[in-house]
Design a protein around this motif. Structure first.
Motif, PDB file in Angstrom:
ATOM      1  N   ILE A 242       0.834  -1.204   0.000  1.00  0.00           N
ATOM      2  CA  ILE A 242       0.000   0.000   0.000  1.00  0.00           C
ATOM      3  C   ILE A 242       0.873   1.261   0.000  1.00  0.00           C
ATOM      4  N   LEU A 243       1.949   1.231   0.770  1.00  0.00           N
ATOM      5  CA  LEU A 243       2.816   2.397   0.899  1.00  0.00           C
ATOM      6  C   LEU A 243       3.600   2.704  -0.373  1.00  0.00           C
ATOM      7  N   VAL A 244       4.057   1.663  -1.085  1.00  0.00           N
ATOM      8  CA  VAL A 244       5.008   1.889  -2.191  1.00  0.00           C
ATOM      9  C   VAL A 244       4.406   1.791  -3.582  1.00  0.00           C
ATOM     10  N   HIS A 245       3.172   1.339  -3.714  1.00  0.00           N
ATOM     11  CA  HIS A 245       2.685   0.980  -5.052  1.00  0.00           C
ATOM     12  C   HIS A 245       2.549   2.175  -5.996  1.00  0.00           C
ATOM     13  N   LYS A 246       2.412   3.397  -5.454  1.00  0.00           N
ATOM     14  CA  LYS A 246       2.217   4.562  -6.328  1.00  0.00           C
ATOM     15  C   LYS A 246       3.336   5.584  -6.236  1.00  0.00           C
ATOM     16  N   VAL A 247       4.457   5.229  -5.636  1.00  0.00           N
ATOM     17  CA  VAL A 247       5.539   6.204  -5.470  1.00  0.00           C
ATOM     18  C   VAL A 247       6.028   6.704  -6.825  1.00  0.00           C
ATOM     19  N   GLY A 248       6.323   5.796  -7.746  1.00  0.00           N
ATOM     20  CA  GLY A 248       6.811   6.202  -9.071  1.00  0.00           C
ATOM     21  C   GLY A 248       5.806   7.028  -9.830  1.00  0.00           C
ATOM     22  N   ASP A 249       4.535   6.624  -9.792  1.00  0.00           N
ATOM     23  CA  ASP A 249       3.483   7.328 -10.508  1.00  0.00           C
ATOM     24  C   ASP A 249       3.276   8.732  -9.945  1.00  0.00           C
ATOM     25  N   LEU A 306      -0.973  -2.116 -12.336  1.00  0.00           N
ATOM     26  CA  LEU A 306       0.356  -1.713 -11.852  1.00  0.00           C
ATOM     27  C   LEU A 306       1.366  -1.674 -12.990  1.00  0.00           C
ATOM     28  N   VAL A 307       1.284  -2.638 -13.898  1.00  0.00           N
ATOM     29  CA  VAL A 307       2.186  -2.656 -15.050  1.00  0.00           C
ATOM     30  C   VAL A 307       1.926  -1.453 -15.949  1.00  0.00           C
ATOM     31  N   LEU A 308       0.648  -1.173 -16.229  1.00  0.00           N
ATOM     32  CA  LEU A 308       0.304  -0.047 -17.108  1.00  0.00           C
ATOM     33  C   LEU A 308       0.731   1.286 -16.507  1.00  0.00           C
ATOM     34  N   MET A 309       0.545   1.451 -15.207  1.00  0.00           N
ATOM     35  CA  MET A 309       0.937   2.712 -14.566  1.00  0.00           C
ATOM     36  C   MET A 309       2.455   2.894 -14.578  1.00  0.00           C
ATOM     37  N   ALA A 310       3.179   1.793 -14.478  1.00  0.00           N
ATOM     38  CA  ALA A 310       4.635   1.888 -14.571  1.00  0.00           C
ATOM     39  C   ALA A 310       5.066   2.241 -15.988  1.00  0.00           C
ATOM     40  N   VAL A 311       4.467   1.573 -16.974  1.00  0.00           N
ATOM     41  CA  VAL A 311       4.822   1.809 -18.376  1.00  0.00           C
ATOM     42  C   VAL A 311       4.449   3.222 -18.807  1.00  0.00           C
ATOM     43  N   SER A 312       3.371   3.765 -18.224  1.00  0.00           N
ATOM     44  CA  SER A 312       2.937   5.110 -18.626  1.00  0.00           C
ATOM     45  C   SER A 312       4.018   6.153 -18.364  1.00  0.00           C
ATOM     46  N   VAL A 373       0.620   8.794   1.431  1.00  0.00           N
ATOM     47  CA  VAL A 373       1.542   9.581   2.245  1.00  0.00           C
ATOM     48  C   VAL A 373       2.981   9.496   1.753  1.00  0.00           C
ATOM     49  N   VAL A 374       3.458   8.291   1.376  1.00  0.00           N
ATOM     50  CA  VAL A 374       4.850   8.158   0.942  1.00  0.00           C
ATOM     51  C   VAL A 374       5.080   8.933  -0.352  1.00  0.00           C
ATOM     52  N   GLY A 375       4.156   8.772  -1.299  1.00  0.00           N
ATOM     53  CA  GLY A 375       4.307   9.480  -2.561  1.00  0.00           C
ATOM     54  C   GLY A 375       4.305  10.985  -2.391  1.00  0.00           C
ATOM     55  N   ARG A 376       3.434  11.496  -1.517  1.00  0.00           N
ATOM     56  CA  ARG A 376       3.360  12.943  -1.323  1.00  0.00           C
ATOM     57  C   ARG A 376       4.604  13.479  -0.646  1.00  0.00           C
ATOM     58  N   VAL A 377       5.100  12.751   0.352  1.00  0.00           N
ATOM     59  CA  VAL A 377       6.325  13.194   1.026  1.00  0.00           C
ATOM     60  C   VAL A 377       7.507  13.148   0.060  1.00  0.00           C
ATOM     61  N   ALA A 378       7.595  12.053  -0.705  1.00  0.00           N
ATOM     62  CA  ALA A 378       8.712  11.903  -1.642  1.00  0.00           C
ATOM     63  C   ALA A 378       8.686  12.979  -2.719  1.00  0.00           C
ATOM     64  N   LEU A 397      12.627   7.707 -16.426  1.00  0.00           N
ATOM     65  CA  LEU A 397      13.094   6.317 -16.390  1.00  0.00           C
ATOM     66  C   LEU A 397      13.218   5.855 -14.940  1.00  0.00           C
ATOM     67  N   LEU A 398      13.694   6.750 -14.068  1.00  0.00           N
ATOM     68  CA  LEU A 398      13.811   6.417 -12.651  1.00  0.00           C
ATOM     69  C   LEU A 398      12.442   6.160 -12.029  1.00  0.00           C
ATOM     70  N   THR A 399      11.444   6.983 -12.376  1.00  0.00           N
ATOM     71  CA  THR A 399      10.104   6.769 -11.815  1.00  0.00           C
ATOM     72  C   THR A 399       9.528   5.429 -12.271  1.00  0.00           C
ATOM     73  N   THR A 400       9.878   5.008 -13.485  1.00  0.00           N
ATOM     74  CA  THR A 400       9.440   3.684 -13.951  1.00  0.00           C
ATOM     75  C   THR A 400      10.063   2.581 -13.100  1.00  0.00           C
ATOM     76  N   VAL A 401      11.357   2.725 -12.822  1.00  0.00           N
ATOM     77  CA  VAL A 401      12.052   1.736 -11.988  1.00  0.00           C
ATOM     78  C   VAL A 401      11.452   1.711 -10.584  1.00  0.00           C
ATOM     79  N   LEU A 402      11.111   2.890 -10.044  1.00  0.00           N
ATOM     80  CA  LEU A 402      10.543   2.961  -8.712  1.00  0.00           C
ATOM     81  C   LEU A 402       9.165   2.310  -8.631  1.00  0.00           C
ATOM     82  N   ALA A 403       8.496   2.183  -9.768  1.00  0.00           N
ATOM     83  CA  ALA A 403       7.181   1.526  -9.784  1.00  0.00           C
ATOM     84  C   ALA A 403       7.298   0.010  -9.784  1.00  0.00           C
TER      85      ALA A 403
END
Length: 442
Positions: A242-249, A306-312, A373-378, A397-403
């Protein structure tokens, strides 16, 4: 296993529970507009300096803290109104609080007393967050497990329309009758949720917590929902997801306007592609999400999201590399918003299914707060610095890796059976079962 047709994916949109979720979403979305872009415009027109205007965004922080008082909505019975039911009575009270808060904000004069305006905005945030707590719990409990995907989609449709509609109404009325009248007019957007509660009445899936008689029971009411959640097998792993799934996005989305400005897109181009095209692409994604959730089942639809949001995020790396390109911008914005709309539906459906029906309000408030919360703080602390250090192409590219950790973790959770074991009674009680796989197409 019973086969499913494409109509099985569309039919739930015509049922009364998803329609009710749409109306609930409308009321949930409008307080955001009242303390977001609408308030920003109002303060700017009143001549308030930019630094003060942007500081008002802190009013949104209360939404991230709503889990601290969500247990009250689950366990405190309201006098007199409780005869309507726990959820309906709180819908009425929270709706009245929002109306009162918006009226209060309508009557303050920012030029005469900016501090009073700030307090009024925070009051709207508190009332809106409380309304959100009740609305989320009511939505989850009126929907059967098989309707969670479509219901989440309809709720997001309502949220978008409520937020945009209130913002547009405020601007139109303010132009003709002033900002006080504009805010007073927008208070009507609290009514759809209140009327929905009186229409559908108390959810059949609502489960009252154990009655509390002493101080010990009252104290347990606060931490009981969290203890119940973390007592499940693999709960810590689920929380990490829950905490990490949207950090890259989240990182990617925060910097899009900076990218567009640096690539030389005009205001008209940004308005058309990012706002107009993005809005309709997001709505299309929501519709697709409801259908694919019914077709693919929870686990496969969430993994695909999750795959589509990373690829986006890769599409923005490609746009940054290509430079100013209207076709590239339209493609990137369209793909990203379809992926986000689709992902929002199925991921929220999963988060809804995690709740125990005895503690729906408290547990969903905790989950939704943790999800952002993690995404907003980051993003608030690192996004700009990362762009300056790496440039846009490498940043995206980094945000894709983070996803990818979120994708890998959910894949492992699905394969190990942890997703099924983590599902609460909200995903199993009633018609359908969120743990079931997809049936073949006929």
């Amino acid at each position: 296993m019973e086969s499913r047709t494409w109509w099985d994916g569309v039919r739930p949109y015509t049922e009364r529970q998803p329609i009710a979720a749409f109306l609930l979403g409308m009321s949930s979305g409008f307080p955001y507009a009242m303390i977001g872009a609408t308030l920003t415009t109002r303060l700017a027109q009143d001549g308030i300096d930019k630094k003060t205007v942007t500081a008002f965004s802190l009013a949104f922080l209360v939404y991230n803290l709503k889990f601290l008082w969500a247990w009250i909505v689950d366990g405190v019975r309201l006098p007199i109104l409780s005869r309507l039911g726990q959820r309906v009575s709180w819908l009425i009270v929270a709706g009245v609080l929002v109306i009162a808060a918006v009226i209060n904000l309508a009557l303050v004069d920012a030029r005469a007393d900016i501090q009073a305006t700030a307090i009024a905005a925070i009051f709207v945030g508190l009332a809106g967050a409380t309304f959100d707590i009740v609305i989320d719990a009511y939505r989850i409990e009126i929907l059967e497990p098989r309707q969670l995907g479509v219901g989440s989609g309809m709720s997001q449709y309502g949220w978008r329309i409520g937020s945009a509609g209130a913002g547009a109404l405020a601007l139109v009325v303010a132009e003709r009758a002033g900002w006080s009248s504009a805010y007073l007019a927008c208070a009507i957007f609290a009514l759809p949720a209140m009327i929905t509660g009186l229409w559908l009445r108390e959810p059949q899936r609502y489960r009252a917590p154990v009655e509390r008689r002493g101080m010990g029971e009252a104290i347990r009411a606060v931490w009981g929902p969290f203890v119940q959640f973390f007592a499940r097998p693999g709960a810590i792993v689920v929380l990490v997801f829950i905490l990490v799934h949207k950090v890259g996005d989240t990182l990617a989305n925060l910097t899009l306007r900076l990218l567009f400005d640096d690539l030389g897109f005009t205001g008209d181009e940004i308005a058309f592609y990012d706002v107009f095209v993005g809005f309709w692409a997001y709505l299309i994604g929501i519709f697709i999400g409801g259908i694919l959730y019914a077709r693919l089942g929870l686990k496969r639809s969430v993994l695909l999201a999750l795959v589509l949001m990373a690829v986006s995020n890769l599409s923005f790396a490609a746009l940054a590399a290509a430079g100013h390109s209207n076709l590239g911008m339209a493609s990137a914005i369209g793909f990203e918003n379809i992926a986000s709309g689709y992902g929002g539906v199925v991921v929220i459906a999963y988060f809804s299914a995690l709740c125990d029906l005895r503690f729906t309000a408290a547990q969903f408030a905790l989950i939704s707060a943790a999800a952002s919360v993690v995404g907003r703080v980051a993003t608030g602390t690192t996004a700009g610095a990362l762009v300056e250090r790496f440039g846009y192409v490498d940043f995206y590219l980094l945000t894709t890796v983070l996803a990818l950790p979120g994708v890998a973790l959910f894949w492992w959770m699905s394969r190990s059976g942890l997703v099924d074991r983590s599902i609460g009674s909200a995903g199993t009680a009633g018609e359908g079962d969120a743990r079931e796989g997809a049936a073949p197409l006929t």
